[in-house]
Design a protein around this motif. Structure first.
Motif, short mmCIF file in Angstrom:
data_model
loop_
_atom_site.label_atom_id
_atom_site.label_comp_id
_atom_site.label_asym_id
_atom_site.label_seq_id
_atom_site.Cartn_x
_atom_site.Cartn_y
_atom_site.Cartn_z
N UNK A 70 6.68 -12.08 -15.97
CA UNK A 70 8.05 -12.59 -15.93
C UNK A 70 8.97 -11.77 -15.04
N UNK A 71 8.50 -10.63 -14.55
CA UNK A 71 9.31 -9.76 -13.71
C UNK A 71 8.38 -9.10 -12.69
N UNK A 72 7.89 -9.89 -11.72
CA UNK A 72 6.88 -9.38 -10.80
C UNK A 72 7.44 -8.28 -9.88
N UNK A 73 6.54 -7.42 -9.42
CA UNK A 73 6.96 -6.32 -8.54
C UNK A 73 7.19 -6.80 -7.11
N UNK A 74 7.87 -5.96 -6.34
CA UNK A 74 8.04 -6.21 -4.91
C UNK A 74 6.82 -5.70 -4.14
N UNK A 75 6.24 -4.61 -4.64
CA UNK A 75 5.09 -3.97 -3.99
C UNK A 75 4.05 -3.66 -5.06
N UNK A 76 2.79 -3.93 -4.75
CA UNK A 76 1.68 -3.58 -5.63
C UNK A 76 0.81 -2.58 -4.88
N UNK A 77 0.61 -1.40 -5.48
CA UNK A 77 -0.22 -0.38 -4.86
C UNK A 77 -1.39 -0.08 -5.80
N UNK A 78 -2.59 -0.40 -5.33
CA UNK A 78 -3.78 -0.07 -6.12
C UNK A 78 -4.13 1.38 -5.83
N UNK A 79 -4.57 2.10 -6.87
CA UNK A 79 -4.84 3.53 -6.71
C UNK A 79 -6.27 3.93 -7.04
N UNK A 80 -7.11 2.99 -7.41
CA UNK A 80 -8.51 3.33 -7.63
C UNK A 80 -9.38 2.33 -6.90
N UNK A 81 -10.56 2.77 -6.52
CA UNK A 81 -11.43 1.93 -5.72
C UNK A 81 -11.85 0.66 -6.44
N UNK A 82 -12.00 0.71 -7.73
CA UNK A 82 -12.38 -0.50 -8.46
C UNK A 82 -11.29 -1.55 -8.36
N UNK A 93 2.44 -13.14 -6.55
CA UNK A 93 2.81 -13.92 -5.39
C UNK A 93 3.05 -13.15 -4.11
N UNK A 94 4.32 -13.13 -3.68
CA UNK A 94 4.64 -12.55 -2.39
C UNK A 94 4.72 -11.03 -2.35
N UNK A 95 4.37 -10.38 -3.44
CA UNK A 95 4.43 -8.91 -3.46
C UNK A 95 3.59 -8.34 -2.33
N UNK A 96 4.12 -7.34 -1.67
CA UNK A 96 3.40 -6.63 -0.62
C UNK A 96 2.33 -5.77 -1.29
N UNK A 97 1.12 -5.79 -0.76
CA UNK A 97 0.02 -5.07 -1.40
C UNK A 97 -0.52 -3.98 -0.48
N UNK A 98 -0.84 -2.82 -1.07
CA UNK A 98 -1.40 -1.69 -0.33
C UNK A 98 -2.37 -0.96 -1.25
N UNK A 150 2.91 1.71 4.39
CA UNK A 150 2.30 1.91 3.07
C UNK A 150 0.81 2.24 3.19
N UNK A 151 0.13 1.56 4.09
CA UNK A 151 -1.29 1.84 4.29
C UNK A 151 -1.48 3.26 4.85
N UNK A 152 -0.61 3.67 5.77
CA UNK A 152 -0.69 5.02 6.31
C UNK A 152 -0.46 6.06 5.21
N UNK A 153 0.52 5.82 4.37
CA UNK A 153 0.80 6.76 3.27
C UNK A 153 -0.42 6.93 2.38
N UNK A 154 -1.19 5.87 2.22
CA UNK A 154 -2.40 5.94 1.42
C UNK A 154 -3.47 6.86 1.98
N UNK A 155 -3.28 7.33 3.20
CA UNK A 155 -4.24 8.26 3.81
C UNK A 155 -3.78 9.71 3.68
N UNK A 156 -2.57 9.94 3.20
CA UNK A 156 -2.03 11.30 3.10
C UNK A 156 -2.64 12.06 1.94
#
Length: 156
Positions: A70-82, A93-98, A150-156
């Motif tokens: 009922x209150x979706x995020x603007x950005x979804x960031x997955x943090x584990x490989x699974x 829906x339109x949430x940006x994913x990284x 966001x994808x670049x930050x995931x490499x830091x």
């Protein structure tokens, strides 16, 4: 801006991300976390690690993605490989994913000092990433540029 940190169990890495992001975030930014197959409880060592770092743990809980239907995020960031290979629920829906892959500190075996060090190292990496995220010039980034950042930050 609402950021969802997603992991499989929502008991360790995504919880650490939620708490640390909210600890650093200015007004207008909020992090939440969820798991695709939530464990139902936060790992005690996750809470201990946060408390030792001076980060609030009040309100942290292991929950599923449906908690945000009922209150979706603007950005979804997955943090584990699974979770990286899983599809986000349609209501995101339109949430940006990284993806910001993090090794699971709860999978480290060894003595207490080694396990504590793994949790502290994970928290330090999350802090670097959250600080980089919060330093982005959001007013000058279109959706595609934000996704690249966001994808670049995931490499830091």
């Amino acid at each position: 801006m609402r950021v969802l940190f997603m992991c499989t169990a929502n008991s360790c890495r995504s919880i650490l991300c939620e708490a640390l992001f909210n600890h650093l975030a200015p007004a207008g930014f909020e992090a939440v976390s969820a798991g695709s197959f939530p464990r139902g409880q936060v790992l005690p060592r996750s809470l201990t690690t946060l408390a030792q770092a001076g980060i609030a743990t009040t309100g942290l809980s292991s929950k599923g993605n449906e908690a945000f239907a009922d209150n979706p995020p603007d950005i979804v960031i997955s943090v584990c490989d699974k979770a990286a290979g899983e599809a986000c629920p349609a209501y995101f829906g339109p949430a940006l994913k990284a993806h910001w892959g993090l090794e699971d500190p709860s999978a480290v075996s060894g003595d207490e000092a080694m396990v504590d060090a793994a949790f502290r190292d994970t928290l330090a990496r999350i802090e670097r990433r959250c600080r980089a995220f919060l330093a982005l010039p959001f007013d000058r980034l279109d959706r595609d540029a934000l996704k690249r950042e966001l994808e670049h930050i995931g490499t830091l």
